[in-house]
Scaffold this motif. Structure first.
Motif, PDB file in Angstrom:
ATOM      1  N   ARG A 109      -7.318  12.932  -6.788  1.00 43.31           N
ATOM      2  CA  ARG A 109      -6.019  12.847  -6.100  1.00 43.31           C
ATOM      3  C   ARG A 109      -5.662  11.413  -5.695  1.00 43.31           C
ATOM      4  NH1 ARG A 109      -5.490  18.070  -2.061  1.00 43.31           N
ATOM      5  NH2 ARG A 109      -6.040  19.677  -3.588  1.00 43.31           N
ATOM      6  N   MET A 110      -6.626  10.513  -5.735  1.00 43.67           N
ATOM      7  CA  MET A 110      -6.402   9.130  -5.318  1.00 43.67           C
ATOM      8  C   MET A 110      -5.927   8.327  -6.530  1.00 43.67           C
ATOM      9  SD  MET A 110      -6.620   7.372  -2.515  1.00 43.67           S
ATOM     10  CE  MET A 110      -6.523   5.659  -2.008  1.00 43.67           C
ATOM     11  N   LYS A 111      -4.653   8.427  -6.835  1.00 44.27           N
ATOM     12  CA  LYS A 111      -4.086   7.762  -8.010  1.00 44.27           C
ATOM     13  C   LYS A 111      -2.891   6.925  -7.582  1.00 44.27           C
ATOM     14  CE  LYS A 111      -6.901   9.911 -10.865  1.00 44.27           C
ATOM     15  NZ  LYS A 111      -8.022   9.180 -11.504  1.00 44.27           N
ATOM     16  N   PHE A 112      -3.106   5.622  -7.441  1.00 46.76           N
ATOM     17  CA  PHE A 112      -2.002   4.725  -7.072  1.00 46.76           C
ATOM     18  C   PHE A 112      -0.928   4.720  -8.144  1.00 46.76           C
ATOM     19  CE2 PHE A 112      -4.088   3.605  -3.442  1.00 46.76           C
ATOM     20  CZ  PHE A 112      -3.771   2.373  -2.887  1.00 46.76           C
ATOM     21  N   ILE A 113      -1.357   4.790  -9.400  1.00 46.04           N
ATOM     22  CA  ILE A 113      -0.419   4.766 -10.521  1.00 46.04           C
ATOM     23  C   ILE A 113      -0.280   6.176 -11.066  1.00 46.04           C
ATOM     24  CG2 ILE A 113       0.024   3.858 -12.832  1.00 46.04           C
ATOM     25  CD1 ILE A 113      -1.601   1.406 -12.053  1.00 46.04           C
ATOM     26  N   ASP A 114       0.946   6.605 -11.216  1.00 47.41           N
ATOM     27  CA  ASP A 114       1.225   7.946 -11.712  1.00 47.41           C
ATOM     28  C   ASP A 114       0.632   8.119 -13.103  1.00 47.41           C
ATOM     29  OD1 ASP A 114       2.206  10.380 -12.447  1.00 47.41           O
ATOM     30  OD2 ASP A 114       4.313   9.940 -12.010  1.00 47.41           O
ATOM     31  N   ASP A 115      -0.379   9.008 -13.217  1.00 44.14           N
ATOM     32  CA  ASP A 115      -1.021   9.176 -14.516  1.00 44.14           C
ATOM     33  C   ASP A 115      -0.292  10.177 -15.410  1.00 44.14           C
ATOM     34  OD1 ASP A 115      -1.666  11.543 -13.291  1.00 44.14           O
ATOM     35  OD2 ASP A 115      -3.833  11.227 -13.285  1.00 44.14           O
ATOM     36  N   ILE A 162       0.866  -1.186   0.000  1.00 46.04           N
ATOM     37  CA  ILE A 162       0.000   0.000   0.000  1.00 46.04           C
ATOM     38  C   ILE A 162       0.900   1.234   0.000  1.00 46.04           C
ATOM     39  CG2 ILE A 162      -1.747   1.302   1.249  1.00 46.04           C
ATOM     40  CD1 ILE A 162      -2.643  -1.294   2.549  1.00 46.04           C
ATOM     41  N   PRO A 163       0.767   2.130  -0.972  1.00 48.93           N
ATOM     42  CA  PRO A 163       1.647   3.304  -1.026  1.00 48.93           C
ATOM     43  C   PRO A 163       1.554   4.130   0.255  1.00 48.93           C
ATOM     44  CG  PRO A 163       0.404   3.086  -3.070  1.00 48.93           C
ATOM     45  CD  PRO A 163      -0.175   2.098  -2.107  1.00 48.93           C
ATOM     46  N   THR A 164       2.700   4.490   0.805  1.00 47.59           N
ATOM     47  CA  THR A 164       2.694   5.211   2.074  1.00 47.59           C
ATOM     48  C   THR A 164       1.953   6.544   1.982  1.00 47.59           C
ATOM     49  OG1 THR A 164       4.903   6.080   1.539  1.00 47.59           O
ATOM     50  CG2 THR A 164       4.797   4.143   2.953  1.00 47.59           C
ATOM     51  N   LYS A 165       1.967   7.181   0.815  1.00 45.38           N
ATOM     52  CA  LYS A 165       1.317   8.491   0.726  1.00 45.38           C
ATOM     53  C   LYS A 165      -0.206   8.385   0.797  1.00 45.38           C
ATOM     54  CE  LYS A 165       1.187   9.039  -4.359  1.00 45.38           C
ATOM     55  NZ  LYS A 165       1.599   9.947  -5.449  1.00 45.38           N
ATOM     56  N   TYR A 166      -0.746   7.169   0.657  1.00 44.25           N
ATOM     57  CA  TYR A 166      -2.183   6.961   0.784  1.00 44.25           C
ATOM     58  C   TYR A 166      -2.522   6.080   1.989  1.00 44.25           C
ATOM     59  CZ  TYR A 166      -2.512   8.749  -4.007  1.00 44.25           C
ATOM     60  OH  TYR A 166      -2.447   9.532  -5.125  1.00 44.25           O
ATOM     61  N   LEU A 167      -1.550   5.807   2.836  1.00 40.55           N
ATOM     62  CA  LEU A 167      -1.762   4.848   3.913  1.00 40.55           C
ATOM     63  C   LEU A 167      -2.885   5.290   4.850  1.00 40.55           C
ATOM     64  CD1 LEU A 167      -0.689   2.180   5.017  1.00 40.55           C
ATOM     65  CD2 LEU A 167       0.838   3.476   6.487  1.00 40.55           C
ATOM     66  N   ALA A 168      -2.927   6.553   5.206  1.00 39.83           N
ATOM     67  CA  ALA A 168      -3.928   7.039   6.162  1.00 39.83           C
ATOM     68  C   ALA A 168      -5.340   6.816   5.646  1.00 39.83           C
ATOM     69  CB  ALA A 168      -3.692   8.522   6.460  1.00 39.83           C
ATOM     70  N   VAL A 169      -5.594   7.189   4.405  1.00 43.38           N
ATOM     71  CA  VAL A 169      -6.960   7.061   3.885  1.00 43.38           C
ATOM     72  C   VAL A 169      -7.308   5.607   3.603  1.00 43.38           C
ATOM     73  CG1 VAL A 169      -6.453   7.373   1.408  1.00 43.38           C
ATOM     74  CG2 VAL A 169      -8.647   8.146   2.351  1.00 43.38           C
ATOM     75  N   CYS A 170      -6.330   4.779   3.218  1.00 43.92           N
ATOM     76  CA  CYS A 170      -6.600   3.355   2.987  1.00 43.92           C
ATOM     77  C   CYS A 170      -6.996   2.666   4.289  1.00 43.92           C
ATOM     78  CB  CYS A 170      -5.387   2.673   2.362  1.00 43.92           C
ATOM     79  SG  CYS A 170      -5.100   3.120   0.630  1.00 43.92           S
ATOM     80  N   GLN A 191       7.985   9.745   7.547  1.00 39.66           N
ATOM     81  CA  GLN A 191       6.929  10.286   6.686  1.00 39.66           C
ATOM     82  C   GLN A 191       6.092  11.315   7.435  1.00 39.66           C
ATOM     83  OE1 GLN A 191       6.039   9.590   3.509  1.00 39.66           O
ATOM     84  NE2 GLN A 191       7.278   7.819   2.963  1.00 39.66           N
ATOM     85  N   GLY A 192       5.777  11.024   8.701  1.00 45.40           N
ATOM     86  CA  GLY A 192       4.924  11.920   9.465  1.00 45.40           C
ATOM     87  C   GLY A 192       3.490  11.875   8.969  1.00 45.40           C
ATOM     88  N   GLU A 193       2.602  12.527   9.694  1.00 47.13           N
ATOM     89  CA  GLU A 193       1.181  12.513   9.318  1.00 47.13           C
ATOM     90  C   GLU A 193       0.968  13.047   7.914  1.00 47.13           C
ATOM     91  OE1 GLU A 193      -1.638  14.194  11.966  1.00 47.13           O
ATOM     92  OE2 GLU A 193      -0.757  13.286  13.754  1.00 47.13           O
ATOM     93  N   ARG A 194       1.674  14.100   7.567  1.00 48.63           N
ATOM     94  CA  ARG A 194       1.493  14.685   6.235  1.00 48.63           C
ATOM     95  C   ARG A 194       1.965  13.732   5.142  1.00 48.63           C
ATOM     96  NH1 ARG A 194       0.293  19.571   4.403  1.00 48.63           N
ATOM     97  NH2 ARG A 194       0.330  20.413   6.519  1.00 48.63           N
ATOM     98  N   GLY A 195       3.067  13.033   5.390  1.00 44.93           N
ATOM     99  CA  GLY A 195       3.582  12.113   4.381  1.00 44.93           C
ATOM    100  C   GLY A 195       2.698  10.908   4.170  1.00 44.93           C
ATOM    101  N   LEU A 196       1.951  10.489   5.194  1.00 46.32           N
ATOM    102  CA  LEU A 196       1.057   9.338   5.074  1.00 46.32           C
ATOM    103  C   LEU A 196      -0.294   9.732   4.489  1.00 46.32           C
ATOM    104  CD1 LEU A 196       1.874   7.636   8.489  1.00 46.32           C
ATOM    105  CD2 LEU A 196       2.805   7.082   6.236  1.00 46.32           C
ATOM    106  N   ASP A 197      -0.476  11.014   4.251  1.00 45.61           N
ATOM    107  CA  ASP A 197      -1.671  11.526   3.560  1.00 45.61           C
ATOM    108  C   ASP A 197      -1.240  12.702   2.704  1.00 45.61           C
ATOM    109  OD1 ASP A 197      -4.406  11.801   2.885  1.00 45.61           O
ATOM    110  OD2 ASP A 197      -4.731  13.260   4.503  1.00 45.61           O
TER     111      ASP A 197
END
Length: 731
Positions: A638-644, A360-368, A601-607
């Protein structure tokens, strides 16, 4: 008389009949999570805007287009039902933002409701003669929420009700237009599938080897844990421990115990999906397994019509077992599009297995985590986190009031019993030294972080020992090409023939390869341990003969920021007094790595895209209406697992001639486009520019290109984006 649809053969559907049918079906779908009343309401009101003379003129006389979605949305908005109002407003174009920001190009929900309040939409009051609706009759679903969590949970609920509406609307309209119901999968129930799986694994007992003893232990742990309550579970087990069967044993037994509807297995890579789906089809039957990802071809020649039934089932996941990608699961859960949201209501009441949960990408971990917790809390799901390198998610789920329950009875004992490699620290290795080691190896796999380095090493090894038995695997090769190479590699490994593979990380998780020696460039500890899973996989050698060599690559290769950050965190952990390369796969080392990574990452990095925050903190609009300003469209974008920002280059390949001709003529079907994804390569802007400079591409769309220059694609290394001029043309 008012009408809803007109079929190609001239039949006309009464509007009141359509509203009744959609209302009943939407209510049935929503009953899975206690929102039957809401599902009925949105179904009943979604098309009341068609009661206008303007729409009837559009339908019967081919008049100008008419907005028919705002009317029903306004009826609910003025009665204070904002969440349901969003569902109707978006049932064709997708869930809108309340007040659109810079990322939206459409009118916002609040603007449309303001327009309706002013009376600036076609008059639809004729609905009152045929539609019996009272806002007071609505019963609110029981959603467990605190003051702090309410915003996120209510936006999630709106999306789930939206799913019920758009799927019901699509199915009812399809049934009328085709004058027939769709041909559904002829699948078995959960209990029957459970018995089939038990019959499949029965010969595994009693175990006759050390490795099978460990695998049977995991199977028994899964059976025992399956009888526990719904919740969040983990399976922490090393490569080769039989997780494919074990997780399905837990899932089917757990689903049968609790009357759950389906099992959803989400994987990070299509290669793992294809591999696991084949295993499940063989054990449980083709009609029971929906394999859903971009590369799956539903158009296979099949007299029974199974391909068509599977394609239809992929639209809304109406199948007992779904094997799909993390992208499909999580981007759908946060989507605003009708096509992606149709499946959401069928996720309720499911066992959701996240295989390779560390991906799971860390930048989306919080919302996942928030989405998974919400599915367990309010939608009757159970979540299983499965990995050999289990991410430290317990604290995140604790914030959502869930404990993560480990299924494996003794993780440390299991890892010790299946230890198959010895880790070595080779320090810094330049390309020449590394290539020399590989050239002298009988069978070896080398995984690096850069496609450029992989190609350079491959050329060096091939120069030193000849091309026979030397292979290159990166994402510059299209999926069909990679599949063919992997087949050759497995054949050589199985036959004991010389085989050296230089690859990027695409082979390190879930790909069944078994080398005596694996070299891995420094990366995140989860990547290092996953790479070790390709070494001595079947334990044919003692652990001392399974060599997992970790090295530092030359600094001349530029790496993506995320890869470099993960490697840096790994270095920091391994420099600590209690850890070393020799203990890479210990649960303590893995936990220390993820804890440090999340701290960095911190809170900001995980979201980092702000999706969790925006869906948890939205307020109400200014002005007279004071409606919820929910950023559905912005969050989805903004919810893009794959870089578009990448582009697809299609490589002409024998066997795909008809699809390419259809593509060039603008006649390619969706099934044909899916087939072409097997021979496409993703590139970034710089690669695209270099290929365009030498005239190697023909644009099909802004994001899709056809490769014209045959010299730019090598059957050894794939797409070559260098600026050197080419020569040969395809066909």
């Amino acid at each position: 008389m008012y009408y809803s649809h007109r079929s190609e053969d001239g039949r006309i559907e009464l509007l009141k009949d359509h509203l009744r049918e959609v209302s009943e079906m939407s209510a049935e779908f929503a009953s899975a999570f206690g929102a039957e009343s809401w599902g009925r309401a949105v179904g009943l009101l979604h098309d009341v805007g068609k009661y206008s003379d303007e729409f009837q003129n559009r339908l019967l006389n081919n008049g100008p287009k008419v907005d028919h979605s705002t009317a029903g949305a306004w009826l609910l908005a003025e009665s204070g039902r904002d969440l349901l109002s969003y569902c109707i407003a978006g049932h064709h174009g997708g869930l809108p933002d309340g007040v659109p920001g810079q990322e939206s190009c459409r009118s916002g929900f609040v603007e449309r409701m303001t327009k309706a309040q002013r009376g600036d939409i076609p008059c639809f009051t004729a609905y009152e003669k045929e539609v019996d609706f009272s806002p007071e009759s609505l019963e609110n679903p029981t959603i467990k929420a605190t003051r702090e969590s309410a915003r996120f949970r209510f936006s999630f609920l709106a999306r789930m009700v939206f799913s019920c509406l758009v799927d019901a609307d699509y199915l009812c309209t399809e049934r009328f237009m085709a004058d027939d119901s769709r041909d559904r999968l002829r699948s078995d129930g959960i209990s029957h599938l459970n018995r089939r799986l038990e019959a499949k694994i029965a010969p595994f007992f009693p175990p006759k080897t050390k490795i099978n003893e460990a695998r049977c232990g995991v199977l028994e742990d899964c059976l025992r844990a399956s009888q526990s309550d719904r919740g969040v579970y983990s399976i922490t087990a090393p490569t080769g421990s039989g997780k494919t069967y074990a997780l399905m044993r837990f899932a089917l037994n757990h689903a049968e115990k609790h009357g759950m509807r389906r099992v959803i297995c989400a994987e990070p890579y299509t290669s793992i999906i294809e591999q696991n789906a084949d295993v499940y089809r063989e054990a449980l039957g083709d009609e029971n397994i929906l394999e859903h990802h971009a590369n799956f071809d539903f158009s296979f020649d099949d007299e029974s019509g199974l391909g068509r039934r599977l394609r239809l089932a992929s639209e809304n996941w109406e199948a007992p077992i779904v094997v799909t990608t993390n992208v499909q699961l999580f981007e759908s859960l946060l989507s605003n599009r009708t096509s992606r949201c149709r499946k959401l209501h069928n996720i309720a009441g499911s066992v959701i297995v996240l295989d390779e949960a560390q991906m799971i990408p860390t930048k989306y971990l919080a919302v996942c985590v928030k989405c998974l917790a919400e599915l367990v809390r309010n939608y009757g799901c159970t979540v299983v986190l499965c990995s050999a390198t289990q991410p430290s998610l317990a604290s995140f789920f604790e914030e959502e009031d869930f404990d993560v329950k480990e299924i494996v009875s003794d993780v440390d004992v299991l890892f010790a019993s299946l230890r198959r490699v010895t880790y070595e620290d080779a320090g810094v290795l330049d390309d020449e030294s590394l290539a020399g080691m590989l050239a002298e190896s009988g069978q070896a796999l080398c995984i690096v972080n850069s496609r450029r380095q992989a190609k350079a090493l491959y050329e060096m090894v091939k120069s030193a020992r000849g091309s026979d038995g030397v292979y290159h695997l990166t994402t510059l090769m299209h999926p069909d090409h990679r599949r063919r190479v992997l087949g050759e590699v497995r054949s050589r490994l199985g036959g004991g023939d010389p085989c050296v593979v230089v690859a990027t990380s695409l082979v390190e998780a879930g790909v069944d390869l078994d080398f005596p020696t694996v070299f891995r460039a420094m990366a995140g500890i989860d990547s290092l341990v996953q790479a070790a899973g390709r070494c001595n996989r079947e334990m044919r050698r003692p652990a001392t003969e399974g060599r997992m060599v970790v090295f530092e690559p030359p600094s001349s290769y530029a790496l993506p920021r995320e890869v470099e950050q993960h490697a840096s965190v790994a270095r920091g952990v391994l420099m600590a007094a209690d850890y070393a390369v020799s203990r890479l796969d210990s649960t303590e080392t893995i936990a220390a790595y993820f804890n440090r990574l999340y701290k960095v990452q911190g809170e900001r990095g995980l979201d980092s895209e702000g999706v969790a925050e925006m869906l948890s903190t939205y307020g109400k609009s200014t002005g007279r209406l004071k409606l919820f300003d929910i950023p559905f469209e912005t969050a989805a974008n903004r919810m893009k697992f794959i870089d578009d920002s990448s582009y697809s280059v299609i490589v002409p390949t024998p066997g795909y001639e008809d699809e390419i001709v259809a593509l060039e003529r603008g006649l390619l079907s969706r099934a044909g486009m899916r087939r072409l994804s097997r021979i496409s390569v993703s590139v970034y802007q710089g690669d695209l520019d270099r290929l365009n400079e030498v005239g190697a591409l023909r644009p099909i769309t802004d994001e899709l290109f056809l490769l014209l220059d045959a010299s730019k694609y090598s059957q050894e290394t794939g797409l070559d984006s260098s600026a050197d001029s080419g020569s040969g043309l395809f066909w």
